[in-house]
Design an enzyme around this catalytic site. Sequence first.
Site, PDB file in Angstrom:
ATOM      1  N   ASN A   7       4.854 -10.509  -1.230  1.00 54.56           N
ATOM      2  CA  ASN A   7       4.208  -9.284  -1.500  1.00 54.56           C
ATOM      3  C   ASN A   7       5.255  -8.274  -2.456  1.00 54.56           C
ATOM      4  OD1 ASN A   7       2.646  -7.165  -2.120  1.00 54.56           O
ATOM      5  ND2 ASN A   7       2.260  -6.741   0.012  1.00 54.56           N
ATOM      6  N   LYS A   9       4.460  -5.680  -3.954  1.00 52.21           N
ATOM      7  CA  LYS A   9       4.182  -4.172  -4.011  1.00 52.21           C
ATOM      8  C   LYS A   9       4.241  -3.739  -5.367  1.00 52.21           C
ATOM      9  CE  LYS A   9       4.857  -4.268   1.075  1.00 52.21           C
ATOM     10  NZ  LYS A   9       5.234  -3.528   2.197  1.00 52.21           N
ATOM     11  N   HIS A  91      -4.667  -4.477   3.037  1.00 51.81           N
ATOM     12  CA  HIS A  91      -3.258  -4.265   3.344  1.00 51.81           C
ATOM     13  C   HIS A  91      -2.981  -2.924   3.629  1.00 51.81           C
ATOM     14  CE1 HIS A  91       0.988  -3.450   2.570  1.00 51.81           C
ATOM     15  NE2 HIS A  91       1.274  -5.030   2.797  1.00 51.81           N
ATOM     16  N   GLU A  93      -0.816  -0.556   3.191  1.00 50.64           N
ATOM     17  CA  GLU A  93      -0.460   0.435   2.033  1.00 50.64           C
ATOM     18  C   GLU A  93      -2.054   0.871   1.324  1.00 50.64           C
ATOM     19  OE1 GLU A  93       2.584  -1.492   0.719  1.00 50.64           O
ATOM     20  OE2 GLU A  93       3.671  -1.254   2.337  1.00 50.64           O
ATOM     21  N   GLU A 160       0.159  -7.265  10.373  1.00 47.83           N
ATOM     22  CA  GLU A 160       1.124  -6.364  10.066  1.00 47.83           C
ATOM     23  C   GLU A 160       1.180  -5.073  10.675  1.00 47.83           C
ATOM     24  OE1 GLU A 160       2.642  -7.919   5.912  1.00 47.83           O
ATOM     25  OE2 GLU A 160       0.893  -6.566   5.358  1.00 47.83           O
ATOM     26  N   GLY A 166       8.162  -2.155   6.181  1.00 44.00           N
ATOM     27  CA  GLY A 166       9.366  -1.508   5.372  1.00 44.00           C
ATOM     28  C   GLY A 166      10.365  -0.667   6.179  1.00 44.00           C
ATOM     29  N   SER A 196       8.803  -6.059   8.154  1.00 41.41           N
ATOM     30  CA  SER A 196      10.388  -6.429   8.468  1.00 41.41           C
ATOM     31  C   SER A 196      10.915  -7.511   8.784  1.00 41.41           C
ATOM     32  CB  SER A 196      10.798  -5.285   9.207  1.00 41.41           C
ATOM     33  OG  SER A 196      10.662  -4.195   8.756  1.00 41.41           O
TER      34      SER A 196
HETATM   35  P1  13P Z   1       8.187  -5.512   4.682  1.00 41.33           P
HETATM   36  O1  13P Z   1       8.619  -6.942   4.753  1.00 41.33           O
HETATM   37  O2  13P Z   1       8.940  -4.692   3.436  1.00 41.33           O
HETATM   38  O3  13P Z   1       8.208  -4.854   5.912  1.00 41.33           O
HETATM   39  O4  13P Z   1       6.557  -5.361   4.166  1.00 41.33           O
HETATM   40  C1  13P Z   1       5.810  -6.152   4.845  1.00 41.33           C
HETATM   41  C2  13P Z   1       4.443  -6.196   4.049  1.00 41.33           C
HETATM   42  O5  13P Z   1       3.733  -5.098   3.908  1.00 41.33           O
HETATM   43  C3  13P Z   1       3.928  -7.452   3.435  1.00 41.33           C
HETATM   44  O6  13P Z   1       2.676  -7.346   2.999  1.00 41.33           O
END
Ligand code: 13P
Length: 236
Positions: A7, A9, A91, A93, A160, A166, A196
Amino acid sequence: MAIIASNFKTNHTRKSTASFVNEVNEFLKTNEISSDVYIFPTSTSLDSFDTVSTFTIGAQNAYATAKGSFTGEIGTTQLDEFSIKTILIGHSERRHVLGESQEEIAKKFAFYSELGYKIIYCIGEPLEVKEQGLEKTLEYVYEQFEGIDTNYENLVLAYEPVWAIGTGVTATNDDITNVHSAIKSKIEKPLLYGGSVKVANVREICQLNGVDGALIGTASWIVEDFKQIIENTKDV
Ligand code: 13P
């Protein structure tokens, strides 16, 4: 066979996405790797990528519409231009930073499932819920299935935990297997872990019971690392 998804982002440009995609494509072809690989670029970097035959490009988000007056959004008209039939929905976020409600998410799910899209549907609890224990965590996670047809045939789930995204703090193997086995006992769909995941731990995580692959943010944005992630999990 592990499912490995990146992803992006809000990272990479149109140009750097194209070079990333080409490099991964060459890597998969040269090494004859047949893992199930997905890349979710920014909507501005979506393209037809006609060299791609080895993996799938998906959308991080789109509105539940073909087209119309929805400033800042894209719909299926824009996705169809590049034959994109895969989308992330729910997701963390989108839920917690952009404020998408469960109702909006369910509406989006209904729209894209009706059209047969492959949906990677994300769920996960914030830290204050995790701290209340497994039962509360599962209660919270199950609420994120409200209005969602979990029998939808083209569905992949991604657990997640918000506190692991993150932050560099990966969930422990026990955390992952506890939640995964509970979800799996209710919903028989492929289930990815995200939060992570790194080059160093992706193989171990993908080998856990009830884990069918990984959805990766930060650690996947450098192409060398993403190739290493694929390499580390190619036989899992
Ligand atoms: P990270 O791998 O940066 O923790 O993000 C995970 C994520 O949100 C993937 O969609």
